[in-house]
Each structure stands twice: as structure tokens, then as C-alpha cells.
Design a protein around this motif. Sequence first.
Motif, PDB file in Angstrom:
ATOM      1  N   ALA B 181      -1.782  14.583   5.560  1.00  0.00           N
ATOM      2  CA  ALA B 181      -2.019  14.331   4.337  1.00  0.00           C
ATOM      3  C   ALA B 181      -2.209  15.534   3.318  1.00  0.00           C
ATOM      4  CB  ALA B 181      -3.651  13.553   4.114  1.00  0.00           C
ATOM      5  N   ASN B 184       1.125  16.182   1.883  1.00  0.00           N
ATOM      6  CA  ASN B 184       1.553  15.335   1.022  1.00  0.00           C
ATOM      7  C   ASN B 184       0.709  15.499  -0.480  1.00  0.00           C
ATOM      8  OD1 ASN B 184       2.903  14.074   3.175  1.00  0.00           O
ATOM      9  ND2 ASN B 184       1.573  12.330   3.366  1.00  0.00           N
ATOM     10  N   SER B 244      -2.473   3.447   6.461  1.00  0.00           N
ATOM     11  CA  SER B 244      -2.717   3.159   5.260  1.00  0.00           C
ATOM     12  C   SER B 244      -2.823   1.582   5.150  1.00  0.00           C
ATOM     13  CB  SER B 244      -1.754   3.569   4.240  1.00  0.00           C
ATOM     14  OG  SER B 244      -0.290   3.242   4.925  1.00  0.00           O
ATOM     15  N   VAL B 271       4.716   8.083  -6.772  1.00  0.00           N
ATOM     16  CA  VAL B 271       3.226   8.386  -6.807  1.00  0.00           C
ATOM     17  C   VAL B 271       2.785   9.064  -8.134  1.00  0.00           C
ATOM     18  CG1 VAL B 271       1.103   9.263  -5.680  1.00  0.00           C
ATOM     19  CG2 VAL B 271       2.861   8.145  -4.383  1.00  0.00           C
ATOM     20  N   ALA B 281      -4.410   7.034  -6.306  1.00  0.00           N
ATOM     21  CA  ALA B 281      -3.662   6.845  -5.095  1.00  0.00           C
ATOM     22  C   ALA B 281      -4.332   7.336  -3.887  1.00  0.00           C
ATOM     23  CB  ALA B 281      -2.404   8.032  -5.225  1.00  0.00           C
ATOM     24  N   PHE B 283      -4.346   8.890  -0.043  1.00  0.00           N
ATOM     25  CA  PHE B 283      -3.529   9.487   0.987  1.00  0.00           C
ATOM     26  C   PHE B 283      -4.308   9.035   2.396  1.00  0.00           C
ATOM     27  CE2 PHE B 283      -0.389  12.157  -1.137  1.00  0.00           C
ATOM     28  CZ  PHE B 283      -0.888  11.750  -2.517  1.00  0.00           C
ATOM     29  N   VAL B 290       1.703   6.350   1.207  1.00  0.00           N
ATOM     30  CA  VAL B 290       0.723   6.548   0.197  1.00  0.00           C
ATOM     31  C   VAL B 290       0.371   5.176  -0.631  1.00  0.00           C
ATOM     32  CG1 VAL B 290      -0.190   7.827  -1.747  1.00  0.00           C
ATOM     33  CG2 VAL B 290       1.055   8.918   0.243  1.00  0.00           C
TER      34      VAL B 290
END
Lengths: 368, 538
Positions: B181, B184, B244, B271, B281, B283, B290
Motif C-alpha cells: 500500500a 501504491n 480489496s 485512480v 480511493a 488502498f 485499489v
Amino acid sequence: MISTRQLGIIVALSRVSVITVFLPVITAADARQDAPIAAVVSTLGGVLLTLPAVALAVRFPGTSYGGFARRVLGKPLGILASVLLAGFFLVLVVLRARQLAFLLIASQLELAPSWIFAGTVVLVGGYGASLGGDSLGRMAEILLTLVVGSIVVGLSLAFLSVPIDFRYLRPIMHRGWGPVLYASLNPIFWFVTSGSVVLALSAYCPDHRRIPRAVMAAIVGSGVVLVAMAIGATIIFGPEKAQGQLSPALSLARIVFVHGVIERMDALLMSVWVAGVTFDAALFTLVSVVTLSDATRISPKYVLIAIVSIGFILAVQRFVDIFLIRRLVDPVYTTWAAVLVHVLMVGGTLLVAVITGRRGAGNDDSSK
Amino acid sequence: MFTRLFRVLRRLVRAKEAESDSSQGSQTPLSGDLQRDLSALENLFDRVDDLVIQSFFVGGDESVGASVVYLDGMIDAARVEETVIEPLMLWARPRQLGDSPSGRQLAGRIQSTVLPAHRAVEVSTLEEMVDGILDGDLTLLVQDVDTALVMDAKEFMTRSVEEPGADVAVRGSREGFIDHAAVNVTLLRRRIRSTRLKAERLRMGHKSRTDVRLIYIEGVAQKDVVDEMRRRLDDIDVDMVDSSRLVQNLAGDRPHTVFPCMHATERPDTVAHGLAEGRVAVFVDNDPFVLVAPSTFFGFFTTAEQYNLNFYVASFVRVVSIGAFLLSVLLTPTYVAMTTFHHELIPMPLLLNIAAAEAGLPLPVGATAFVVEVMLEVIREAGARLPTAVGQAAGIIGAVVLGQAAIEAAFVGPGLVIVAATATIASFAIPQYEATSGWRLLRFPLLLMGSVLGFYGISIAVVVIVMHLASLKTFGIPFLSLYPPGRVSELGEEVLQMPEAYRRPVRPGAVWDRWRRGEPPVPRDPDTGRRYQKERLR
């Protein structure tokens, strides 16, 4: 909650989708080449007779007929009037379902039992009503685009496919106003009925001051569609032949084909019309439920179950055809029904409200 | 009565659980006695063989013992040896501290002079220390110091940033999210370099303690949506959060629908576009997908790549995608309805060909169509589960060889095979494949209705689907928002990709539906001060 624009779209869709039903009434009622004029008269008559319902909706914002009839007429009389109005809309649901079944059996599925079509329309209408007014508002946006689009494309293709003759529209009014007014009685009833949904849907509409404009625009807009369809049927088929059609709108679609690809367009129009009728069933069921629930203070869930059950039982019965359909396509009966419901009940409630000076408290019912 | 009884029982069970949670949530302060704290830690990590405890003396002074604690494989051991243990062992204690400094003085001095390069947090309870260790941090305990230093020294194996497998773009960024994460979020920050890009960190899952980040642009995302998403994430009460998908299911509006209220993507540019449009969003650590919310129906036909294309091409691609969706769900039911009930719609030469090909088939067309559709789903799943090379071969053998053999054996008609194959290929043309994969299932009820009631059945099924769609809301926003009521002009903007869309501070979208209806006041862009969609609102 729905916006006033959505309310207008709902009213317009409800009226446009039945045009294929009452168009034959105009053409078959001896209006002949004056069928478009009958369509104009019915639109104007619809505007006039819808005014009491709109006035009540503006006077009592945030509640339905069931709510303000109790306040204006008193509890027992208010409940009685609401039960009658809800029953009237329930009858319309059943009527639409049976009419659809008839048309489907006559045009496409000859061997199928009619109760399958009528029953499914009532059940799907009940499902739609259970979702509430705001869902129907969004659905109306989609369907109106689809219905109007298919009518415009269908008429354009029809005009391009076959020879048209504007001489069929003449001589204008050579038999006087009598046949024209007689032909317009039935459509007036349907127009008013569609406009009267505002009695229940105004409860979902926060901006009640803009309701009259939206409803009137919807009535006039759908009136234009009716006039266009009447002109189309007359100049393509001629007044005599148009009178002989079960549904001139379907017949118009039937003559359109794309060579080598699709032989008949009427099946596609029927599909769109099925969507329109199902929407009507959902709308009228919702109107019945909201009116009855507001009047009796019973949970809408239980009222919905009761109304859908009664509607289903009625819709699968053949006797409905004899007692309802044959009478409600007769201008005499529809005129009496319009007078009873829209003039005496709705107009009477408005009159009492004006005399007693009663008004709604404002848009305080945000739970809808 | 039973419902009431059930509610009372459920309330009792919840009260009991809450009581148990509160007792578990009690905190144990560190004592300052190194041996005692270490043994408490060892008790908690009983039979956890990858726990490493390295003890040494600070500055060669045997009276000042210290220990570093970490989980093997989660930190760079050599770097820790070099930058933490060695400097501490060789540390010459400053004179200002005196011969017997207090624990707090010692800890402060160590943090500021020996370990300045490390991002360290001082914690005072055993539980906080355990959380740090489980996160992959390095923990330092010093004799007579009743706090511990938790240092960020994470160094575990992650895959590198690569092109996403499921969301490929011909023109556009080649970067895709990975399973980590933090990385990301970095990929996103490179695209939105603004202090308004907020990243709130949450812990989720009683056992997994998964790192979840809620990301949004302050002032652009609607506050209602951000608050609602935060509330829903806080309400997730499960032991394990490993994907997710789980968050999508638990934080979504209506779990019992095939239409998701948020979409998952592996692409940072998608995103970033979503955030710029006012979405939020989520994560989830250990998952490259995502979540972006709220999502509307037409949003699923949009990809970030479309912003990289000429607007004519982008509009065309979007219209084709919508057409592909309709084909994928309606083509086979329509074919079955036409060949079963509505022969009059088919031109005579074609009808004769179909009739000749389908004469003598063992099953009715509707039933055959079911078998063919199910077989195609089986082939698709087999191809997706197998390794790439084998999967492709299985797909070819399944589709081509089996299809040809079925036609030759007069088991299915060629027309049906063509139609079903076209519908399957069309389903691949929908941009966000992962999110819309559930939509394929709609063809089965449609097929059933088309087989039994012809066009009428299909119409009724479509009406029910549209009613269902119209009833869906995603974070208070209608899922089926096409355009503001009555403004047909904006329908074009949802379906087409017009050049004007590039110039707006916020692109059109149903996210702003409520503002368009004029309920709350029209907001302004926090950076430019321009009003969003001003000309559209009036």
C-alpha cells in the motif's frame, strides 16, 4: 425525493406510453380526417381537467391526496375518498395489464394464455412501486428517452418507407365539431388520469411551486406526440383504413422493414411499449399505495402487499375484460369516470379546501 | 415475536462481545526492567520462531543493557547491524549526561545522536510495541528506560512496479499498483503533487491488522462521501482483511447485487482521474487493486486511457463499449426469442437457412443456448485458471474444436454458436473487466425469459433490471445517474468524450448530482476559486 423535472417526465412518459392505446379510439370514433384536431382538443381538455389536481398538490405540499383529504374532508370521508382514488388507480393497473395481454396475443403470441402477461405486469409493477418515487423518477428519464426516440425513428422510417398523402387530412371539419369532441372524450380521460398522479407524487417533490409548470409542459409535450401520431396514421393509411386498425401505431411500425435484415419493426415497438406499460403499472400502484397509506396510516409495505395481491387476482381474471375494457374504451363510460373522479372527488376536495381556507403546513415530510 | 426475540438475543451477544473486546483492549505499560519486558514479549510471541532478540551493551557499559527486537525477514538485518547496533555499542556517552542518567534522558540522547537517520516513534506500552514488531518495524529496548523506540526499518520482498495485467493501455502509463500500500500511495503522489491529497491510515481486521488507506483530495471530494466512507471502513468488524474485494463487499451499499458501487483498478492514472473527479480511493495492503468510489453505471465504460486518445476515438470507443455490453447480455436471448417465437422478423432466406441447420437438434433452441452459454463460461474459467500458454490452448481447443464438433454432430446449430461466441467476445470488450464480470450473469435470466415468453419476456426482464439499477445508490448518489433531470444535452457528455471535458475544473459526472439539483450551495475549486459546473447548474 424527485425533482419537478422528473415529475414532469413521469407524467409525460405515462401519457406517451398509452398513446398507442387511445390513438385507435380517436381514429375509430368517426373523427376520420379530423383525428389530429381531436388530439389537440383532448390535450387542451386534459390541461383544464388536470388543474384541480395540480392546485391541490401546490396547496398541500409534502403529502399525498390521502394526507390532505383527511384534513380537508375529515377522517371518515377523507379515508373513503382516498380508498376510492386508490381503487381507481388499481383498476387502471389491471386495465393496462389486460390491454397489454390482448395486444400481445393479437399481434405476437397467439397461443399464450393472457393471465401470464397480465399477472407479470402487475407483479413487476408492484416491484417497481416498492422501490419508491425517486427510483421511478430515474427510470422515467431512461424510458422517456427510449420511447420518444423509438416513436421519432419509427415515424421517420414509416414516412420514408411508404407513400404519404396529405389530402387524407381534408376536408377539415366538414362534419362539424360533434365527431371531433366525441373522439376526444376518451383521450381526455386518459390524459387527466396521467396528470392526476401528481396527487401522490407531489409528496416526493420538494419544490412544489414549480409543479404546475412541469405538469403542464408534460401534458402539452405528450399532446404533441399524440397529434404527430394521429397525423402519421391518417396520411399513411387514410382515414377509413386507420379506423379499422386495432392499433394504428403498431400498424405503422409493421410497415417499416429493413430489407434483408429485419422484416417487421412492430415487435420492437411492442418491446418498448411493454416497458412503458410496466412503468405505468408501477406508477399507478405507487400512487395507490401512497394515497392509501397516508389516509389510513398503515405501513406502505402492508398496503403494497394488499394492493399487488388484489391487482394480481383481478388481472388474471377474464371477467375484467367484459366489465372494464369494453366500458373504458366507450367514451360515455370514460366521461362519467372522469367526472366522478377528477371533477367530483378531486375538484370537490379543492373546493372544500378553498372554502374552509385549509392549506398544507409545508414540506415537512422528508421521510418519503 | 421471533424477530423480536432474535433481536434481543443478538443484542445480548453483542454486549458480551463488546465487554470481551474492552478487556482485551487494556494496555500494559513497559516497566523499564529490560529482562521483565523481554520475558513479557517472549510470552506473547511464544512459539513464534521468527522473532529475533539481539541483546548488547550500550557504549560498552555493562550496566546499560539494550535489546533490539524484530521479526526475521521483515527488516534489512545487515543495515540494522550497521546503523543501529554497532553505533550503540560504540557510543561514547556524553559527559553532560553524568554517571547515572535517568532512563528518559538516555533515551532522548540516543534518539537524537545515535539514531538520527531512523524515523523513530517512542511508545510506552507492550501492545504498541507488539504492533510495531508485527508491522515489520525494529524495536529498541534499553535498561531502565520505560519506553521503547519503534523504528521504521522495513525491508521485505515486494514485486517491482510493472504494467498491470488486467487493465492494459495501448497509450498511457505502463505503471501498475503492486501489493504494498505504501508504494501504491507513492505512485499516486507522483501524479497529484498537492497537499490537498489526503491519505488517512486505518487498521482493519482483528487478527490481520491490515493497513488500509483512505485517499481523497480535500475540497474536491464531497465531504459527505468521505465521511461516509470513513464510517463504513471503521464499521468493518472482521478478523481478516486480505483483499480489496472483502472491503468492497463490506463497505458497499448493497452487497446483493451484481452491480458494484465501487470499482477496482490496478492503474494509478485511473485512480488519479477518479480523485480529480471528486471520488475517494481505498488502498488495501497486500492487494494491487485499489477501490474507487462512488461509481456510476456509465463510469464503468470509462478508462483513464480514453483521456489519452483523440476525443473522436475516445467517444467511439466508449459507444462501442456500451454496445458491447448490450450485445453480451441481449444477443443470445434475442436470437432465441426470434427463432422460437418471432419468425416473422427474420428475412425469409435467412430463416430457411436457420431452420435447415437446426432441424433435428436434440434440444429446443432455448435449452441448447443454455448449454452453450454454460460451456462457454466453463471454457473461459478454465482458460483463466490455467497457466497462460496452456490456458490459451485450452481456450482454442474448447471454443473452436468443441464448437465445430458440436455443429457436425448436430448437437447445436451454427447460428447459435456464432451468436453465443459473439456475445462472449463482446463481454471482453467492456473496459473494466474485473468490475463488470458479474454483469455477464444477467444473460441467464434474460435467456430464460426470452426462451419462455419471447420479446415480451426479454422486455419484462430488462424493465426489472432497469428498475433495480434505478433503485441503486452509491454513497447517496444514484447509480444510474445519466444526466441531470431533463438535461438531455448532458447525456452526450456521459456517453461521449467531448473536448470540453478536458478544460473543466471537475469533469461531469454523477458524483456532482446533488449539487446539480441545487440542494447544497455550488462549491468552488479550492485552488482556482472557479465554481464547479456553474454554467450547467443555472
